[in-house]
Design an enzyme around this catalytic site. Structure first.
Site, mmCIF file in Angstrom:
data_model
loop_
_atom_site.group_PDB
_atom_site.id
_atom_site.type_symbol
_atom_site.label_atom_id
_atom_site.label_comp_id
_atom_site.label_asym_id
_atom_site.label_seq_id
_atom_site.Cartn_x
_atom_site.Cartn_y
_atom_site.Cartn_z
ATOM 1 N N PHE A 10 7.764 2.247 -1.557
ATOM 2 C CA PHE A 10 8.403 1.092 -0.927
ATOM 3 C C PHE A 10 9.172 0.235 -1.952
ATOM 4 C CE2 PHE A 10 7.170 -3.460 0.298
ATOM 5 C CZ PHE A 10 8.385 -3.728 0.914
ATOM 6 N N THR A 99 -4.980 7.503 -10.240
ATOM 7 C CA THR A 99 -3.593 7.101 -10.524
ATOM 8 C C THR A 99 -3.526 5.737 -11.208
ATOM 9 O OG1 THR A 99 -2.507 8.458 -8.873
ATOM 10 C CG2 THR A 99 -1.427 6.390 -9.405
ATOM 11 N N GLU A 135 -3.573 -9.577 -6.192
ATOM 12 C CA GLU A 135 -4.918 -9.322 -5.667
ATOM 13 C C GLU A 135 -5.969 -9.224 -6.784
ATOM 14 O OE1 GLU A 135 -5.135 -6.611 -2.351
ATOM 15 O OE2 GLU A 135 -3.039 -6.964 -1.844
ATOM 16 N N LYS A 163 -6.232 -1.931 -10.018
ATOM 17 C CA LYS A 163 -5.043 -2.571 -10.585
ATOM 18 C C LYS A 163 -5.454 -3.511 -11.731
ATOM 19 C CE LYS A 163 -1.264 -2.347 -9.518
ATOM 20 N NZ LYS A 163 -0.170 -1.398 -9.924
ATOM 21 N N ASP A 290 -13.005 -6.739 11.476
ATOM 22 C CA ASP A 290 -12.431 -7.183 10.205
ATOM 23 C C ASP A 290 -12.560 -6.100 9.142
ATOM 24 O OD1 ASP A 290 -11.131 -8.850 8.494
ATOM 25 O OD2 ASP A 290 -12.613 -10.461 8.556
HETATM 26 P P1 NAD Z 1 3.778 2.556 -2.344
HETATM 27 O O1 NAD Z 1 2.404 3.034 -2.016
HETATM 28 O O2 NAD Z 1 4.765 2.349 -1.253
HETATM 29 O O3 NAD Z 1 4.462 3.562 -3.381
HETATM 30 C C1 NAD Z 1 3.786 4.108 -4.475
HETATM 31 C C2 NAD Z 1 4.630 5.251 -5.017
HETATM 32 O O4 NAD Z 1 3.946 5.787 -6.161
HETATM 33 C C3 NAD Z 1 4.812 6.402 -4.031
HETATM 34 O O5 NAD Z 1 6.169 6.832 -4.045
HETATM 35 C C4 NAD Z 1 3.902 7.493 -4.564
HETATM 36 O O6 NAD Z 1 4.360 8.796 -4.275
HETATM 37 C C5 NAD Z 1 3.936 7.209 -6.053
HETATM 38 N N1 NAD Z 1 2.744 7.701 -6.764
HETATM 39 C C6 NAD Z 1 1.449 7.551 -6.393
HETATM 40 N N2 NAD Z 1 0.649 8.154 -7.288
HETATM 41 C C7 NAD Z 1 1.458 8.652 -8.260
HETATM 42 C C8 NAD Z 1 1.227 9.361 -9.464
HETATM 43 N N3 NAD Z 1 -0.013 9.689 -9.853
HETATM 44 N N4 NAD Z 1 2.286 9.713 -10.234
HETATM 45 C C9 NAD Z 1 3.552 9.413 -9.845
HETATM 46 N N5 NAD Z 1 3.830 8.764 -8.703
HETATM 47 C C10 NAD Z 1 2.795 8.381 -7.919
HETATM 48 O O7 NAD Z 1 3.552 1.220 -3.181
HETATM 49 P P2 NAD Z 1 4.473 -0.070 -3.290
HETATM 50 O O8 NAD Z 1 4.101 -0.995 -2.212
HETATM 51 O O9 NAD Z 1 5.865 0.345 -3.465
HETATM 52 O O10 NAD Z 1 3.932 -0.694 -4.650
HETATM 53 C C11 NAD Z 1 4.517 -0.373 -5.909
HETATM 54 C C12 NAD Z 1 3.763 -1.104 -7.005
HETATM 55 O O11 NAD Z 1 3.817 -2.503 -6.766
HETATM 56 C C13 NAD Z 1 2.284 -0.737 -7.067
HETATM 57 O O12 NAD Z 1 1.912 -0.668 -8.419
HETATM 58 C C14 NAD Z 1 1.581 -1.908 -6.373
HETATM 59 O O13 NAD Z 1 0.287 -2.087 -6.878
HETATM 60 C C15 NAD Z 1 2.505 -3.041 -6.748
HETATM 61 N N6 NAD Z 1 2.537 -4.179 -5.799
HETATM 62 C C16 NAD Z 1 2.751 -3.943 -4.465
HETATM 63 C C17 NAD Z 1 2.826 -5.025 -3.591
HETATM 64 C C18 NAD Z 1 3.099 -4.837 -2.113
HETATM 65 O O14 NAD Z 1 3.030 -5.805 -1.348
HETATM 66 N N7 NAD Z 1 3.438 -3.632 -1.649
HETATM 67 C C19 NAD Z 1 2.665 -6.327 -4.081
HETATM 68 C C20 NAD Z 1 2.445 -6.513 -5.449
HETATM 69 C C21 NAD Z 1 2.397 -5.427 -6.289
HETATM 70 P P1 TYD Z 2 -1.753 -5.359 4.157
HETATM 71 O O1 TYD Z 2 -0.341 -5.269 4.635
HETATM 72 O O2 TYD Z 2 -2.617 -4.147 4.227
HETATM 73 O O3 TYD Z 2 -1.690 -5.920 2.658
HETATM 74 P P2 TYD Z 2 -2.930 -6.466 1.697
HETATM 75 O O4 TYD Z 2 -4.204 -6.036 2.262
HETATM 76 O O5 TYD Z 2 -2.588 -5.795 0.410
HETATM 77 O O6 TYD Z 2 -2.771 -7.956 1.675
HETATM 78 O O7 TYD Z 2 -2.453 -6.515 4.959
HETATM 79 C C1 TYD Z 2 -1.927 -7.834 5.002
HETATM 80 C C2 TYD Z 2 -2.902 -8.686 5.765
HETATM 81 O O8 TYD Z 2 -2.908 -8.264 7.130
HETATM 82 C C3 TYD Z 2 -4.334 -8.545 5.277
HETATM 83 O O9 TYD Z 2 -4.971 -9.817 5.394
HETATM 84 C C4 TYD Z 2 -4.949 -7.552 6.253
HETATM 85 C C5 TYD Z 2 -4.211 -7.857 7.548
HETATM 86 N N1 TYD Z 2 -4.039 -6.697 8.473
HETATM 87 C C6 TYD Z 2 -4.374 -6.840 9.820
HETATM 88 O O10 TYD Z 2 -4.817 -7.913 10.275
HETATM 89 N N2 TYD Z 2 -4.186 -5.768 10.641
HETATM 90 C C7 TYD Z 2 -3.714 -4.577 10.183
HETATM 91 O O11 TYD Z 2 -3.603 -3.604 10.991
HETATM 92 C C8 TYD Z 2 -3.351 -4.442 8.800
HETATM 93 C C9 TYD Z 2 -2.816 -3.150 8.244
HETATM 94 C C10 TYD Z 2 -3.533 -5.550 7.968
#
Ligand code: NAD
Ligand code: TYD
Length: 352
Positions: A10, A99, A135, A163, A290
């Protein structure tokens, strides 16, 4: 060139697209294992761009990472690769350790070896940027101040613990080996190409498919939402100007309760694509069991990155969520591609 990991996920794919949108930008080596969360369809628009080289592989593969570094000589590495979903980490934490902890360890070691052999000028300018999450700081009460960079680490889920472990490794590599790192800890992202296991895309897709909109517990848990394009601009800023060894909190100044987020999505959909029966999508809201150990509130104090590097988010929650809902309405083919077997299996396991 720069090497990024997890660039088919993403945030990583949004980063690649934003980076390459600048015609003057350097090339990207994109190393991704293509787990269920990695999707090359996210990168469709750059598949013919010679500045983007996709490599299918694991950050834990020492031989491969060493070879890539030698071959492409990147000036920086940005580590996005991770297992990222809290609910999945509760069902199966092992991949998160593999990972997020061991993979990051391998990447650090390979990068340190590569960096150690660089000429002085390249050594000086090299950066390892580790992308992490808010987190790691644990959960806040309603009245606690937002997380600053000096909050103690108190991770509560297998995801956040893995993490946190990776952040500690990155920190130690700076202090012990003077390896040039920066870390960003960001709040919840949302936007295009978000895999529909996470709250916002799940709610949009379920709403459009006449399915329940599952709210965990009382729906009063608070997250601090940031539009993904703003996260990408913050990473570019920290990569360019961040101080070595420092961590920067990145957030949108947008604390919202989950129920409020879901109701906002429903009202935007009511306006953009009304239900055929004339009722609101909010009728589909369903309170479910929950999440175990569910963190109550996250909030980011992003004043350090603003004060020191001049970064602020461009989107408010209101503008970002509208763009996001519109993007999902405009991209039915992407959604079709993502609603694959693995996604359906997950929904069955989690919600039935
Ligand atoms: P995501 O799960 O959408 O994507 C993770 C990507 O990493 C995928 O393309 C997957 O194929 C790849 N991957 C997983 N294991 C791997 C490995 N061993 N080697 C190579 N590639 C691998 O995650 P995201 O939401 O895009 O998050 C990206 C980073 O940002 C993560 O480190 C996450 O902890 C951090 N982050 C995410 C959020 C959020 O809200 N999504 C917020 C803060 C930080
Ligand atoms: P999520 O998108 O999984 O991100 P994170 O757990 O990393 O914060 O969830 C965001 C918030 O939404 C979290 O408080 C859990 C809640 N949630 C629901 O209430 N219903 C759902 O189906 C999901 C996936 C998350």
């Amino acid at each position: 060139m720069i090497l990024i990991t997890g660039g088919a996920g993403f945030i990583g794919s949004n980063f690649v697209l934003d980076w390459l949108a600048n015609p003057a930008a350097e090339g990207i080596i994109n190393l991704d294992k293509l787990t269920y969360a990695g999707n090359l369809a996210n990168l469709e628009s750059v598949k013919d761009d010679p500045r983007h080289v996709f490599i299918h592989g694991d950050i834990g593969d020492k031989e491969l990472v060493g070879k890539l570094l030698k071959q492409y000589q990147p000036r920086a590495i940005i580590n996005f690769a991770a297992e990222s979903h809290v609910d999945r980490s509760i069902h199966g934490p092992a991949e998160f350790i593999d990972t997020n902890v061991l993979g990051t360890f391998n990447l650090l070691e390979c990068a340190r070896e590569y960096w150690g052999a660089l000429a002085e000028a390249e050594k000086e300018s090299f950066r390892f940027h580790h992308v992490s999450t808010d987190e790691v700081y644990g959960s806040l009460s309603a009245t606690d101040p937002a997380f600053t960079e000096s909050n103690p680490y108190e991770p509560n889920s297998p995801y956040s613990a893995s993490k946190a472990a990776s952040d500690h490794l990155v920190r130690a590599w700076f202090h012990t080996y003077h390896f040039p790192v920066v870390t960003t800890n960001c709040s919840n992202n949302y936007g295009p190409y978000h895999f529909p296991e996470k709250l916002i895309p799940l709610v949009i897709l379920n709403a459009l498919n006449s399915k329940p909109l599952p709210i965990y517990g009382d729906g009063q848990q608070i997250r601090d939402w940031l539009y993904v394009g703003d996260h990408c601009s913050a990473i570019r800023e920290v990569l360019a100007k961040g101080k070595l060894g420092e961590t920067y909190n990145i957030g949108g100044w947008n604390e919202k309760a989950n129920i409020e987020v879901v109701k906002t999505i429903c009202s935007i959909l009511d306006e953009l694509q009304p239900r055929s029966d004339g009722k609101s999508y909010a009728e589909q809201i369903t309170f479910v069991k929950d999440r175990p150990g569910h963190d109550r509130r996250y909030a980011i104090d992003a004043s350090k990155v603003e004060r020191e590097l001049g970064w602020r988010p461009a989107q408010t929650f209101e503008t970002g969520i509208r763009k996001t809902v519109q993007w999902y309405l405009d991209n039915p083919d992407w959604i079709k591609g993502v609603v694959s077997g693995s996604y359906r299996d997950w929904l069955h396991k989690q919600y039935n």
